[in-house]
Design a protein around this motif. Structure first.
Motif, PDB file in Angstrom:
ATOM      1  N   PHE A   1       0.838  -1.198   0.000  1.00  0.00           N
ATOM      2  CA  PHE A   1       0.000   0.000   0.000  1.00  0.00           C
ATOM      3  C   PHE A   1       0.876   1.252   0.000  1.00  0.00           C
ATOM      4  O   PHE A   1       0.629   2.191  -0.751  1.00  0.00           O
ATOM      5  N   LYS A   2       1.929   1.245   0.796  1.00  0.00           N
ATOM      6  CA  LYS A   2       2.847   2.385   0.852  1.00  0.00           C
ATOM      7  C   LYS A   2       3.620   2.528  -0.455  1.00  0.00           C
ATOM      8  O   LYS A   2       3.848   3.639  -0.927  1.00  0.00           O
ATOM      9  N   LEU A   3       4.025   1.396  -1.053  1.00  0.00           N
ATOM     10  CA  LEU A   3       4.712   1.438  -2.346  1.00  0.00           C
ATOM     11  C   LEU A   3       3.812   2.034  -3.428  1.00  0.00           C
ATOM     12  O   LEU A   3       4.261   2.839  -4.249  1.00  0.00           O
ATOM     13  N   LEU A   4       2.545   1.636  -3.425  1.00  0.00           N
ATOM     14  CA  LEU A   4       1.597   2.144  -4.400  1.00  0.00           C
ATOM     15  C   LEU A   4       1.405   3.649  -4.232  1.00  0.00           C
ATOM     16  O   LEU A   4       1.410   4.398  -5.206  1.00  0.00           O
ATOM     17  N   ALA A   5       1.264   4.097  -2.997  1.00  0.00           N
ATOM     18  CA  ALA A   5       1.086   5.526  -2.732  1.00  0.00           C
ATOM     19  C   ALA A   5       2.315   6.315  -3.173  1.00  0.00           C
ATOM     20  O   ALA A   5       2.195   7.365  -3.813  1.00  0.00           O
ATOM     21  N   LYS A   6       3.486   5.799  -2.855  1.00  0.00           N
ATOM     22  CA  LYS A   6       4.721   6.489  -3.226  1.00  0.00           C
ATOM     23  C   LYS A   6       4.869   6.576  -4.740  1.00  0.00           C
ATOM     24  O   LYS A   6       5.256   7.608  -5.287  1.00  0.00           O
ATOM     25  N   GLU A   7       4.538   5.485  -5.424  1.00  0.00           N
ATOM     26  CA  GLU A   7       4.645   5.469  -6.883  1.00  0.00           C
ATOM     27  C   GLU A   7       3.681   6.467  -7.520  1.00  0.00           C
ATOM     28  O   GLU A   7       4.041   7.192  -8.449  1.00  0.00           O
ATOM     29  N   LEU A   8       2.454   6.530  -7.018  1.00  0.00           N
ATOM     30  CA  LEU A   8       1.479   7.482  -7.555  1.00  0.00           C
ATOM     31  C   LEU A   8       1.932   8.917  -7.329  1.00  0.00           C
ATOM     32  O   LEU A   8       1.857   9.746  -8.243  1.00  0.00           O
ATOM     33  N   LYS A   9       2.407   9.211  -6.130  1.00  0.00           N
ATOM     34  CA  LYS A   9       2.855  10.573  -5.836  1.00  0.00           C
ATOM     35  C   LYS A   9       4.052  10.960  -6.689  1.00  0.00           C
ATOM     36  O   LYS A   9       4.159  12.090  -7.147  1.00  0.00           O
ATOM     37  N   THR A  10       4.942  10.010  -6.942  1.00  0.00           N
ATOM     38  CA  THR A  10       6.122  10.284  -7.752  1.00  0.00           C
ATOM     39  C   THR A  10       5.743  10.520  -9.212  1.00  0.00           C
ATOM     40  O   THR A  10       6.228  11.466  -9.835  1.00  0.00           O
ATOM     41  N   LYS A  11       4.875   9.663  -9.769  1.00  0.00           N
ATOM     42  CA  LYS A  11       4.489   9.803 -11.170  1.00  0.00           C
ATOM     43  C   LYS A  11       3.702  11.083 -11.422  1.00  0.00           C
ATOM     44  O   LYS A  11       3.812  11.678 -12.483  1.00  0.00           O
ATOM     45  N   LEU A  12       2.900  11.501 -10.456  1.00  0.00           N
ATOM     46  CA  LEU A  12       2.095  12.699 -10.617  1.00  0.00           C
ATOM     47  C   LEU A  12       2.817  13.964 -10.155  1.00  0.00           C
ATOM     48  O   LEU A  12       2.339  15.067 -10.403  1.00  0.00           O
ATOM     49  N   SER A  13       3.925  13.811  -9.466  1.00  0.00           N
ATOM     50  CA  SER A  13       4.702  14.939  -8.911  1.00  0.00           C
ATOM     51  C   SER A  13       3.845  15.808  -8.001  1.00  0.00           C
ATOM     52  O   SER A  13       3.812  17.029  -8.121  1.00  0.00           O
TER      53      SER A  13
ATOM     54  N   GLN B   1      -3.022  15.221  -3.155  1.00  0.00           N
ATOM     55  CA  GLN B   1      -3.383  16.629  -3.252  1.00  0.00           C
ATOM     56  C   GLN B   1      -3.733  16.981  -4.689  1.00  0.00           C
ATOM     57  O   GLN B   1      -2.930  16.789  -5.589  1.00  0.00           O
ATOM     58  N   GLY B   2      -4.946  17.484  -4.906  1.00  0.00           N
ATOM     59  CA  GLY B   2      -5.389  17.881  -6.237  1.00  0.00           C
ATOM     60  C   GLY B   2      -6.360  16.875  -6.828  1.00  0.00           C
ATOM     61  O   GLY B   2      -6.547  15.775  -6.329  1.00  0.00           O
ATOM     62  N   ASP B   3      -7.000  17.275  -7.935  1.00  0.00           N
ATOM     63  CA  ASP B   3      -7.965  16.418  -8.621  1.00  0.00           C
ATOM     64  C   ASP B   3      -7.244  15.698  -9.758  1.00  0.00           C
ATOM     65  O   ASP B   3      -7.100  16.222 -10.858  1.00  0.00           O
ATOM     66  N   TYR B   4      -6.776  14.478  -9.494  1.00  0.00           N
ATOM     67  CA  TYR B   4      -6.043  13.677 -10.463  1.00  0.00           C
ATOM     68  C   TYR B   4      -6.730  12.342 -10.717  1.00  0.00           C
ATOM     69  O   TYR B   4      -6.074  11.354 -11.014  1.00  0.00           O
ATOM     70  N   ARG B   5      -8.065  12.311 -10.633  1.00  0.00           N
ATOM     71  CA  ARG B   5      -8.788  11.049 -10.762  1.00  0.00           C
ATOM     72  C   ARG B   5      -8.501  10.344 -12.085  1.00  0.00           C
ATOM     73  O   ARG B   5      -8.221   9.150 -12.112  1.00  0.00           O
ATOM     74  N   ASP B   6      -8.553  11.077 -13.191  1.00  0.00           N
ATOM     75  CA  ASP B   6      -8.357  10.447 -14.499  1.00  0.00           C
ATOM     76  C   ASP B   6      -6.954   9.877 -14.649  1.00  0.00           C
ATOM     77  O   ASP B   6      -6.769   8.751 -15.107  1.00  0.00           O
ATOM     78  N   LYS B   7      -5.956  10.637 -14.252  1.00  0.00           N
ATOM     79  CA  LYS B   7      -4.566  10.180 -14.366  1.00  0.00           C
ATOM     80  C   LYS B   7      -4.304   8.986 -13.454  1.00  0.00           C
ATOM     81  O   LYS B   7      -3.646   8.023 -13.853  1.00  0.00           O
ATOM     82  N   ILE B   8      -4.826   9.045 -12.232  1.00  0.00           N
ATOM     83  CA  ILE B   8      -4.638   7.944 -11.283  1.00  0.00           C
ATOM     84  C   ILE B   8      -5.319   6.679 -11.801  1.00  0.00           C
ATOM     85  O   ILE B   8      -4.756   5.581 -11.733  1.00  0.00           O
ATOM     86  N   MET B   9      -6.513   6.829 -12.342  1.00  0.00           N
ATOM     87  CA  MET B   9      -7.237   5.667 -12.857  1.00  0.00           C
ATOM     88  C   MET B   9      -6.480   5.045 -14.030  1.00  0.00           C
ATOM     89  O   MET B   9      -6.396   3.823 -14.136  1.00  0.00           O
ATOM     90  N   ASP B  10      -5.893   5.868 -14.903  1.00  0.00           N
ATOM     91  CA  ASP B  10      -5.098   5.341 -16.021  1.00  0.00           C
ATOM     92  C   ASP B  10      -3.875   4.583 -15.521  1.00  0.00           C
ATOM     93  O   ASP B  10      -3.562   3.491 -16.009  1.00  0.00           O
ATOM     94  N   ILE B  11      -3.172   5.155 -14.531  1.00  0.00           N
ATOM     95  CA  ILE B  11      -1.972   4.508 -13.984  1.00  0.00           C
ATOM     96  C   ILE B  11      -2.335   3.164 -13.354  1.00  0.00           C
ATOM     97  O   ILE B  11      -1.670   2.150 -13.592  1.00  0.00           O
ATOM     98  N   LEU B  12      -3.411   3.143 -12.560  1.00  0.00           N
ATOM     99  CA  LEU B  12      -3.804   1.905 -11.886  1.00  0.00           C
ATOM    100  C   LEU B  12      -4.287   0.842 -12.868  1.00  0.00           C
ATOM    101  O   LEU B  12      -4.010  -0.342 -12.695  1.00  0.00           O
ATOM    102  N   LYS B  13      -4.989   1.256 -13.923  1.00  0.00           N
ATOM    103  CA  LYS B  13      -5.460   0.292 -14.921  1.00  0.00           C
ATOM    104  C   LYS B  13      -4.293  -0.310 -15.676  1.00  0.00           C
ATOM    105  O   LYS B  13      -4.297  -1.501 -15.990  1.00  0.00           O
ATOM    106  N   LYS B  14      -3.258   0.480 -15.967  1.00  0.00           N
ATOM    107  CA  LYS B  14      -2.074  -0.040 -16.641  1.00  0.00           C
ATOM    108  C   LYS B  14      -1.337  -1.047 -15.761  1.00  0.00           C
ATOM    109  O   LYS B  14      -0.697  -1.965 -16.263  1.00  0.00           O
ATOM    110  N   LYS B  15      -1.420  -0.876 -14.442  1.00  0.00           N
ATOM    111  CA  LYS B  15      -0.775  -1.798 -13.513  1.00  0.00           C
ATOM    112  C   LYS B  15      -1.595  -3.067 -13.310  1.00  0.00           C
ATOM    113  O   LYS B  15      -1.111  -4.016 -12.721  1.00  0.00           O
ATOM    114  N   GLY B  16      -2.851  -3.070 -13.771  1.00  0.00           N
ATOM    115  CA  GLY B  16      -3.674  -4.271 -13.665  1.00  0.00           C
ATOM    116  C   GLY B  16      -4.768  -4.196 -12.616  1.00  0.00           C
ATOM    117  O   GLY B  16      -5.473  -5.171 -12.384  1.00  0.00           O
TER     118      GLY B  16
END
Length: 108
Positions: free
Chosen positions: A60-72, A85-100
């Motif tokens: 869970f911590k790895l996932l959070a860190k990866e999302l924060k890093t990719k989104l800066s 922080q911020g409205d990044y729903r679309d970008k987060i959903m794309d990143i998570l879908k690519k991860k499976g």
């Protein structure tokens, strides 16, 4: 000749271990239920919340860190919820879908 080549000459039978400096993306546990991605305003500022991950705390911590890093962006983990922080729903959903992961968008 660098240090690695010199060590290979000295110890030809030695097989070097892989370091765990960067965790491969495939190590994060995937789940059956979708992760809930929702938008909220806290103290007048937009935030994106991710809930419903039921894997290990380390993943869970790895996932959070990866999302924060990719989104800066900044964020935190509280009560089994990733707060970005911020409205990044679309970008987060794309990143998570690519991860499976399966992702469910809630609200708006």
């Amino acid at each position: 000749m660098d240090l690695k080549d010199q060590l290979k000459n000295l110890f030809p039978e030695h097989i070097p271990e892989q370091s765990e400096a960067k965790a491969p993306e495939s190590n994060i546990w995937l789940q059956e239920e979708p992760i809930i991605c929702k938008y909220e305003k806290r103290k007048g500022k937009p935030t994106t919340l991710l809930e419903g991950y039921n894997g290990a705390a380390k993943d869970f911590k790895l996932l959070a860190k990866e999302l924060k890093t990719k989104l800066s962006v900044g964020g935190s983990i509280k009560n089994e919820t990733i707060i970005i922080q911020g409205d990044y729903r679309d970008k987060i959903m794309d990143i998570l879908k690519k991860k499976g992961f399966r992702v469910k968008r809630v609200g708006g």
